[in-house]
Write an enzyme that holds these catalytic residues in place. Sequence first.
Site, mmCIF file in Angstrom:
data_model
loop_
_atom_site.group_PDB
_atom_site.id
_atom_site.type_symbol
_atom_site.label_atom_id
_atom_site.label_comp_id
_atom_site.label_asym_id
_atom_site.label_seq_id
_atom_site.Cartn_x
_atom_site.Cartn_y
_atom_site.Cartn_z
ATOM 1 N N LYS A 105 0.858 -1.187 0.000
ATOM 2 C CA LYS A 105 0.000 0.000 0.000
ATOM 3 C C LYS A 105 0.885 1.224 0.000
ATOM 4 O O LYS A 105 2.002 1.182 0.513
ATOM 5 C CB LYS A 105 -0.878 0.024 1.259
ATOM 6 C CG LYS A 105 -2.119 0.875 1.101
ATOM 7 C CD LYS A 105 -3.160 0.094 0.324
ATOM 8 C CE LYS A 105 -4.499 0.747 0.300
ATOM 9 N NZ LYS A 105 -5.526 -0.234 -0.078
ATOM 10 N N GLY A 219 -17.812 7.971 -2.302
ATOM 11 C CA GLY A 219 -16.723 8.033 -3.286
ATOM 12 C C GLY A 219 -16.952 6.930 -4.305
ATOM 13 O O GLY A 219 -18.095 6.524 -4.552
ATOM 14 N N ASN A 220 -15.882 6.407 -4.886
ATOM 15 C CA ASN A 220 -16.028 5.360 -5.915
ATOM 16 C C ASN A 220 -16.801 4.158 -5.377
ATOM 17 O O ASN A 220 -17.787 3.715 -5.978
ATOM 18 C CB ASN A 220 -14.635 4.936 -6.424
ATOM 19 C CG ASN A 220 -14.703 3.729 -7.353
ATOM 20 O OD1 ASN A 220 -14.865 2.599 -6.914
ATOM 21 N ND2 ASN A 220 -14.626 3.966 -8.650
ATOM 22 N N ALA A 221 -16.382 3.632 -4.218
ATOM 23 C CA ALA A 221 -17.031 2.419 -3.682
ATOM 24 C C ALA A 221 -18.470 2.720 -3.259
ATOM 25 O O ALA A 221 -19.395 1.963 -3.583
ATOM 26 C CB ALA A 221 -16.222 1.864 -2.516
HETATM 27 N N1 GLU Z 1 -7.238 0.045 -3.301
HETATM 28 C C1 GLU Z 1 -8.005 -1.144 -3.540
HETATM 29 C C2 GLU Z 1 -8.038 -2.014 -2.303
HETATM 30 O O1 GLU Z 1 -7.894 -1.554 -1.192
HETATM 31 C C3 GLU Z 1 -7.541 -1.878 -4.779
HETATM 32 C C4 GLU Z 1 -6.123 -2.313 -4.779
HETATM 33 C C5 GLU Z 1 -5.663 -2.795 -6.132
HETATM 34 O O2 GLU Z 1 -6.428 -2.787 -7.069
HETATM 35 O O3 GLU Z 1 -4.492 -3.163 -6.205
HETATM 36 O O4 GLU Z 1 -8.322 -3.177 -2.394
#
Ligand code: GLU
Length: 415
Positions: A105, A219-221
């Site tokens: 991350k 947001g997106n989600a």
């Molecule tokens: N940010 C998203 C997550 O927390 C997607 C991560 C990704 O696609 O690598 O799962």
Amino acid sequence: MAEFNPFAVVQQQVDRCAEILKLDAGVHDMLRRPMREVWVSLPVRMDDGSTRVFQGFRVQYNDARGPTKGGLRFHPEENIDTVRALAAWMTWKCALMDIPLGGGKGGIVCNPKEMSQGELERVSRAYVRALGRLIGPDRDVPAPDVYTNPQIMAWMMDEYSRLEGANQFGVITGKPPALGGSAGRGDATARGGWYVIREAAKECGTDLAGARVAVQGYGNAGYYAAHLGHTLFGCKVVAVSDSRGGILAEEGLDPEHVAAHKAETGSVAGLPGTEPISNAELLGLEVDILIPAALENVLTGENAGDVRASIVAELANGPTSPEADSILHRNGVHVLPDFLCNAGGVTVSYFEMVQNLYMFYWDEEEVHQRLDAKMTTAYHAVLETAQRLDVNMREAAYAVAVRHVAEAMQLRGWV
Ligand code: GLU
């Protein structure tokens, strides 16, 4: 109240998992901490001619099962412990979905709401230059997360490709379709969540047609969660909120109207024809499905007892504290833990990596079918484990995921 530290929560969860699975001490120790973390300082020329130095992080938590994978957040309150926690959850997420990736991350401390497009582009490119070869299609592959989007992914892919002197589409996922992005990546997190909710609803005897849904975060989600609940399953989205406030409409909201209002005003709050509602009130509404889709630590020991939903579907990462977990479990709430429920995003990111590698692209239908199969299989593996070990759904998800990571570390001879 002690300050909330998401990484302390991760370590608590890992310790509990070690107890349940009677983990070997070396495996346990390895899972309690990140394999590698990088701190970068990014000097960026601002539009007014001044230079600001932004702080950035990338945590590569564990790559035993494959290149590390995980999103990148732009947030004013970003900090290393949050990134560590999110990187750990990515490790479990990829393992639970049985995709050949580790967990990572990243984060940059910044407030995109106060930055121009040019400033955002320069921060994005500076981050990629600072990380250089620490990322790459077979090393570590970032993606969008809170306040980052396909345009940012495009700039980052371009910067990395320039460093390499050749197109490297596979260095990042969540790109625009015109630059190697996958069909179906935009709504993948919410769509994957709904496939899991559909299975959970069968298990709980909940009829999704007309089921009442509340979504925290838009947001997106959150937006796609409301949109897909409405269009795919005929649910009634009665309440939604964002960081500036919430709205309630007993007869059901139109998610598109809400999105248009947010695009115009910056918030869902104040949509004509709705009642105002606080985030706290939203969490305690009489609904069938509650979807936290914003940030961490939303359901805590203080408010988990107020939850009246029969299903809590965690589209956010880390919305539920360990105290809240115990309360929800005791009250019979069926919790769909984050690294199961929101794994649709990284699953389609993995599909994107595969398509980039093959230079052969699937249509949306194919992406949806493959995503559905992955989400459905993972849900039933977790449910079966929860029943067999007599543990809650999060503990069960940990048990499944950690077994995969432990096996890979053992086979590699690390532990
Ligand atoms: N940010 C998203 C997550 O927390 C997607 C991560 C990704 O696609 O690598 O799962």
